[in-house]
Design a protein around this motif. Structure first.
Motif, mmCIF file in Angstrom:
data_model
loop_
_atom_site.group_PDB
_atom_site.id
_atom_site.type_symbol
_atom_site.label_atom_id
_atom_site.label_comp_id
_atom_site.label_asym_id
_atom_site.label_seq_id
_atom_site.Cartn_x
_atom_site.Cartn_y
_atom_site.Cartn_z
ATOM 1 N N ASN A 124 0.829 -1.203 0.000
ATOM 2 C CA ASN A 124 0.000 0.000 0.000
ATOM 3 C C ASN A 124 0.858 1.245 0.000
ATOM 4 O OD1 ASN A 124 -2.654 -0.882 -0.077
ATOM 5 N ND2 ASN A 124 -2.763 -1.163 2.133
ATOM 6 N N ASN A 125 1.908 1.229 0.839
ATOM 7 C CA ASN A 125 2.706 2.419 0.988
ATOM 8 C C ASN A 125 4.080 2.060 1.552
ATOM 9 O OD1 ASN A 125 3.253 5.122 0.809
ATOM 10 N ND2 ASN A 125 1.946 5.748 2.511
ATOM 11 N N VAL A 126 5.076 2.833 1.161
ATOM 12 C CA VAL A 126 6.418 2.757 1.731
ATOM 13 C C VAL A 126 6.854 4.197 1.965
ATOM 14 C CG1 VAL A 126 8.804 2.031 1.380
ATOM 15 C CG2 VAL A 126 6.948 0.645 0.475
ATOM 16 N N VAL A 127 7.132 4.528 3.233
ATOM 17 C CA VAL A 127 7.442 5.910 3.594
ATOM 18 C C VAL A 127 8.650 5.930 4.528
ATOM 19 C CG1 VAL A 127 6.574 7.987 4.751
ATOM 20 C CG2 VAL A 127 5.023 6.587 3.417
ATOM 21 N N LEU A 128 9.506 6.905 4.328
ATOM 22 C CA LEU A 128 10.614 7.171 5.242
ATOM 23 C C LEU A 128 10.415 8.574 5.785
ATOM 24 C CD1 LEU A 128 13.320 6.295 6.466
ATOM 25 C CD2 LEU A 128 14.438 7.289 4.476
ATOM 26 N N LYS A 129 10.224 8.674 7.099
ATOM 27 C CA LYS A 129 9.982 9.968 7.732
ATOM 28 C C LYS A 129 10.767 10.038 9.030
ATOM 29 C CE LYS A 129 7.336 13.727 8.420
ATOM 30 N NZ LYS A 129 8.063 14.923 8.237
ATOM 31 N N ASP A 130 11.653 11.005 9.148
ATOM 32 C CA ASP A 130 12.449 11.237 10.353
ATOM 33 C C ASP A 130 13.202 9.989 10.809
ATOM 34 O OD1 ASP A 130 11.595 13.874 10.438
ATOM 35 O OD2 ASP A 130 9.839 13.377 11.677
ATOM 36 N N GLY A 131 13.760 9.248 9.867
ATOM 37 C CA GLY A 131 14.549 8.067 10.204
ATOM 38 C C GLY A 131 13.727 6.833 10.528
ATOM 39 N N LEU A 132 12.423 6.876 10.310
ATOM 40 C CA LEU A 132 11.547 5.730 10.569
ATOM 41 C C LEU A 132 10.981 5.231 9.240
ATOM 42 C CD1 LEU A 132 10.244 3.983 12.806
ATOM 43 C CD2 LEU A 132 8.301 5.541 12.702
ATOM 44 N N LEU A 133 11.306 3.998 8.903
ATOM 45 C CA LEU A 133 10.827 3.377 7.674
ATOM 46 C C LEU A 133 9.534 2.628 7.964
ATOM 47 C CD1 LEU A 133 11.295 2.540 4.676
ATOM 48 C CD2 LEU A 133 12.476 0.534 5.579
ATOM 49 N N THR A 134 8.501 2.903 7.191
ATOM 50 C CA THR A 134 7.216 2.222 7.331
ATOM 51 C C THR A 134 6.894 1.534 6.012
ATOM 52 O OG1 THR A 134 6.462 3.913 8.873
ATOM 53 C CG2 THR A 134 4.772 2.490 7.890
ATOM 54 N N ILE A 135 6.652 0.224 6.096
ATOM 55 C CA ILE A 135 6.244 -0.564 4.936
ATOM 56 C C ILE A 135 4.848 -1.099 5.233
ATOM 57 C CG2 ILE A 135 6.779 -2.518 3.437
ATOM 58 C CD1 ILE A 135 9.707 -2.283 4.418
ATOM 59 N N ASP A 136 3.872 -0.651 4.450
ATOM 60 C CA ASP A 136 2.468 -1.015 4.648
ATOM 61 C C ASP A 136 2.048 -1.962 3.525
ATOM 62 O OD1 ASP A 136 -0.190 -1.160 5.333
ATOM 63 O OD2 ASP A 136 -0.674 0.883 4.683
ATOM 64 N N PHE A 137 1.676 -3.180 3.905
ATOM 65 C CA PHE A 137 1.269 -4.190 2.940
ATOM 66 C C PHE A 137 -0.236 -4.138 2.711
ATOM 67 C CE2 PHE A 137 5.219 -5.692 4.666
ATOM 68 C CZ PHE A 137 5.858 -6.294 3.596
ATOM 69 N N LYS A 138 -0.701 -4.654 1.591
ATOM 70 C CA LYS A 138 -2.133 -4.698 1.294
ATOM 71 C C LYS A 138 -2.879 -5.698 2.167
ATOM 72 C CE LYS A 138 -2.002 -2.872 -3.337
ATOM 73 N NZ LYS A 138 -2.241 -3.048 -4.751
ATOM 74 N N ASN A 139 -2.168 -6.650 2.780
ATOM 75 C CA ASN A 139 -2.818 -7.624 3.659
ATOM 76 C C ASN A 139 -2.859 -7.128 5.110
ATOM 77 O OD1 ASN A 139 -0.189 -7.897 4.459
ATOM 78 N ND2 ASN A 139 -0.042 -10.086 4.047
ATOM 79 N N ASN A 140 -2.741 -5.795 5.298
ATOM 80 C CA ASN A 140 -2.814 -5.118 6.607
ATOM 81 C C ASN A 140 -1.613 -5.391 7.509
ATOM 82 O OD1 ASN A 140 -5.201 -3.836 5.989
ATOM 83 N ND2 ASN A 140 -6.450 -5.505 6.805
ATOM 84 N N LYS A 141 -0.555 -5.920 6.978
ATOM 85 C CA LYS A 141 0.672 -6.094 7.748
ATOM 86 C C LYS A 141 1.495 -4.817 7.610
ATOM 87 C CE LYS A 141 4.820 -8.958 7.901
ATOM 88 N NZ LYS A 141 5.564 -10.034 7.244
ATOM 89 N N ILE A 142 2.047 -4.363 8.727
ATOM 90 C CA ILE A 142 2.868 -3.157 8.719
ATOM 91 C C ILE A 142 4.216 -3.474 9.370
ATOM 92 C CG2 ILE A 142 3.140 -0.833 9.651
ATOM 93 C CD1 ILE A 142 0.192 -0.437 9.441
ATOM 94 N N ILE A 143 5.275 -3.033 8.719
ATOM 95 C CA ILE A 143 6.614 -3.149 9.284
ATOM 96 C C ILE A 143 7.124 -1.733 9.494
ATOM 97 C CG2 ILE A 143 8.984 -3.874 8.871
ATOM 98 C CD1 ILE A 143 7.905 -6.132 7.156
#
Length: 188
Positions: free
Chosen positions: A139-158
């Motif tokens: 769904n989304n991959v964002v890098l903000k203030d040194g924090l990497l967020t990987i949002d999957f379509k199956n509602n899993k977030i890393i």
């Protein structure tokens, strides 16, 4: 840029190292006890070699933190491998297997974790290697203030914090990811 590499922080490196050093100390003590109470001279000899190996491993651990101060340096824990060999030569298989398992788990848990963002998708570290997530599963991959967020379509977030050693231009990184997520990778 066609690729970004982000090194993830591992806040537990010092804890893992301390556990390995504690096991080296326990091996040192056990080898002393075996050397004192050994029934045969070969067992006593292997126990003395085990004492030397454990002492060397502990000295390496001290040197590593006194001078290098790098928790990713695994030279000090190589003593566990040689301690396992000494236990095996004494035919004490349980401590040998425990030392080998701790060595393997230590190596896995202290390895450098690198997330690679490429045109095909996201490669992130997993237990036994890397896992590749293609852009259509995200769904989304964002890098903000040194924090990497990987949002999957199956509602899993890393979410993971990156180290300061991986300098990345955040706006450029986010544009790259957004372009691939929307299917407009030619704009990158």
């Amino acid at each position: 840029m066609n690729q970004f590499e982000l090194a993830l922080k591992n806040e537990k490196l010092l804890y893992y190292h301390r556990m390995a050093v504690l096991l080296l100390i326990l091996n040192f003590a056990a080898f002393i006890i075996v050397a004192i109470y050994a029934a045969t001279s070969t067992t006593r000899t292997f126990a003395i070699i085990g004492i030397a190996v454990s002492t060397f491993g502990l000295a390496m651990a001290y040197w590593q933190y006194a001078t290098v101060k790098d928790a990713s340096d695994k030279r000090s824990v190589i003593g566990l491998f040689f301690a396992a060999i000494c236990w095996g030569l004494m035919q004490s298989w349980v401590p040998a297997v425990i030392c080998l398992l701790v060595q393997v788990f230590y190596s896995i848990s202290t390895r450098k974790q690198i997330v690679t963002i490429i045109c095909e998708g996201v490669q992130y570290p997993s237990l036994f290697g890397t896992t590749i997530a293609t852009w259509n599963t995200l769904n989304n991959v964002v890098l903000k203030d040194g924090l990497l967020t990987i949002d999957f379509k199956n509602n899993k977030i890393i979410q993971a914090e990156i180290t300061e050693k991986s300098p990345v231009n955040e706006p450029e990184f986010n544009r790259f990811c957004n372009a691939h997520l929307t299917g407009n990778s030619a704009a990158v």
